[in-house]
Design a protein around this motif. Structure first.
Motif, PDB file in Angstrom:
ATOM      1  N   PRO A  16       0.815  -1.229   0.000  1.00 14.20           N
ATOM      2  CA  PRO A  16       0.000   0.000   0.000  1.00 14.20           C
ATOM      3  C   PRO A  16       0.843   1.270   0.000  1.00 14.20           C
ATOM      4  O   PRO A  16       0.499   2.250  -0.663  1.00 14.20           O
ATOM      5  N   PHE A  17       1.973   1.248   0.746  1.00 16.31           N
ATOM      6  CA  PHE A  17       2.832   2.435   0.779  1.00 16.31           C
ATOM      7  C   PHE A  17       3.413   2.724  -0.603  1.00 16.31           C
ATOM      8  O   PHE A  17       3.443   3.871  -1.054  1.00 16.31           O
ATOM      9  N   ALA A  48       0.888   4.254  -2.873  1.00 15.33           N
ATOM     10  CA  ALA A  48       0.622   5.655  -2.516  1.00 15.33           C
ATOM     11  C   ALA A  48       1.776   6.548  -2.945  1.00 15.33           C
ATOM     12  O   ALA A  48       1.569   7.664  -3.443  1.00 15.33           O
ATOM     13  N   SER A 105       1.986   7.903  -6.651  1.00 17.74           N
ATOM     14  CA  SER A 105       1.176   9.056  -7.042  1.00 17.74           C
ATOM     15  C   SER A 105       1.491  10.297  -6.215  1.00 17.74           C
ATOM     16  O   SER A 105       0.831  11.322  -6.372  1.00 17.74           O
ATOM     17  N   ALA A 106       2.475  10.220  -5.341  1.00 16.84           N
ATOM     18  CA  ALA A 106       2.820  11.346  -4.462  1.00 16.84           C
ATOM     19  C   ALA A 106       4.019  12.104  -5.011  1.00 16.84           C
ATOM     20  O   ALA A 106       4.809  11.586  -5.804  1.00 16.84           O
ATOM     21  N   GLU A 143      11.268   2.190   2.201  1.00 13.20           N
ATOM     22  CA  GLU A 143      10.540   3.386   1.753  1.00 13.20           C
ATOM     23  C   GLU A 143      11.507   4.451   1.247  1.00 13.20           C
ATOM     24  O   GLU A 143      11.240   5.126   0.238  1.00 13.20           O
TER      25      GLU A 143
END
Length: 321
Positions: free
Chosen positions: A4-5, A8, A11-12, A34
């Motif tokens: 999920p990270f 996300a 698109s960040a 990350e």
């Protein structure tokens, strides 16, 4: 990459890192992963910083110093003021440069507090002493006295605001350095990062592969500079010192916007006044154009531009008369 990270982050534009109070978040392999994804996808990485805990107490101390300085200036203006006006720039310059260049937090605080008090003394003298001057010199040109008072009071007020804002900047800079220490605490490279799930650890290390050193450099830059971008990483690889790059103080911005005085109508002839006002208009036009260009720049370009303007203010403008 299907986590999920990761979905996300695709698109960040920014990745905000919130330090842990007990140990560096990068001692955990998932956090290091990350950072790896942000590095691979050229995302802007920023460090969050908490609000300084000493805001109220410091504000009280600053206001007390300003009040004491104003009181002393009001009393001092009753004698010998004509000599202290000329001596003021030579006494405030060391405080100004100490506020900028002092390496210790306590030293900067001392220069800011004494500078604010000393400038408030000058402001009070500029407001009170001309009243005595007008009373004693009844035949003097009142316009000369009024203009002189306005010039002195404006310069003193700018300095009071500068030193007060510089003390606020010092508190924020202290908080930023504390967050950097939290990110550094216990971090020894992502090769030594922990993960409770063996399968996740194997999969993450396999994906990172031989780029672990690059990710370590990205984390190191984030700790030193407070942010990480593709261009900052390139600059760091070229040997550029990026220590506390992301921190921008407001005191120099205030000094830049308020430090330039308008032409004095008593100091020029009519023709010289036209030239002087033309230069002021050109200066304002250049300032507005620079502001527009700065607004549409990327984040690291904005910070670099602000830091460059700080050097211009320090070495080119004349904040004191």
């Amino acid at each position: 990459i299907s986590s999920p990270f990761a979905l996300a982050l695709r698109s960040a534009t920014y990745l905000l890192v919130v330090p842990n109070r007990s140990t560096s978040i990068y001692t955990r392999l998932w956090c290091a992963y990350e950072a790896y994804l942000a590095y691979e996808w050229d995302r802007v990485i920023l460090t969050a910083s908490a609000r300084p805990t000493e805001v109220v107490s410091t504000a009280v101390i600053v206001l007390l110093c300003v009040a004491i300085g104003a009181l002393v200036g009001s009393v001092w203006s009753q004698w010998g003021a004509e000599f202290t006006f000329h001596a003021f720039p030579f006494t405030v310059y060391p405080l100004f440069f100490g506020s900028v260049f002092c390496c210790t937090c306590s030293g900067r605080s001392f220069c800011n507090l004494v500078g604010a008090s000393w400038s408030a003394r000058w402001l009070a003298m500029a407001l009170v002493f001309p009243c005595r001057l007008e009373y004693v010199m009844r035949q003097a040109d009142q316009h000369v006295v009024t203009t002189w008072r306005a010039t002195e009071a404006t310069s003193a007020l700018i300095l009071v605001l500068y030193f007060c804002t510089a003390e606020a900047d010092r508190l924020q800079h202290k908080a930023v350095r504390h967050e950097a220490e939290l990110l550094r605490k216990g971090f020894a490279g992502i090769d030594r990062a922990d993960c409770t799930n063996f399968e996740d650890a194997t999969r993450i290390r396999s994906e990172i592969g031989g780029r672990a050193r690059k990710v370590d450099a990205t984390v190191g830059q984030l700790i030193r500079a407070g942010m990480s971008t593709k261009r900052l990483r390139s600059a760091a690889e070229s040997g550029v010192d990026l220590d506390q790059f992301a921190f921008i103080g407001y005191s120099f911005v205030l000094l830049m916007l308020a430090g330039d005085s308008f032409p004095d109508p008593l100091a020029f002839t009519a023709w010289e006044n036209i030239i002087s006002w033309t230069l002021v208009i050109l200066n304002i036009t250049l300032l507005v154009s620079t502001g527009i260009a700065w607004w549409f720049s990327s984040l690291d370009e904005k910070i670099f531009g602000a830091l460059a303007l700080q050097k211009v203010v320090l070495f080119v403008t004349r904040p004191f008369e």
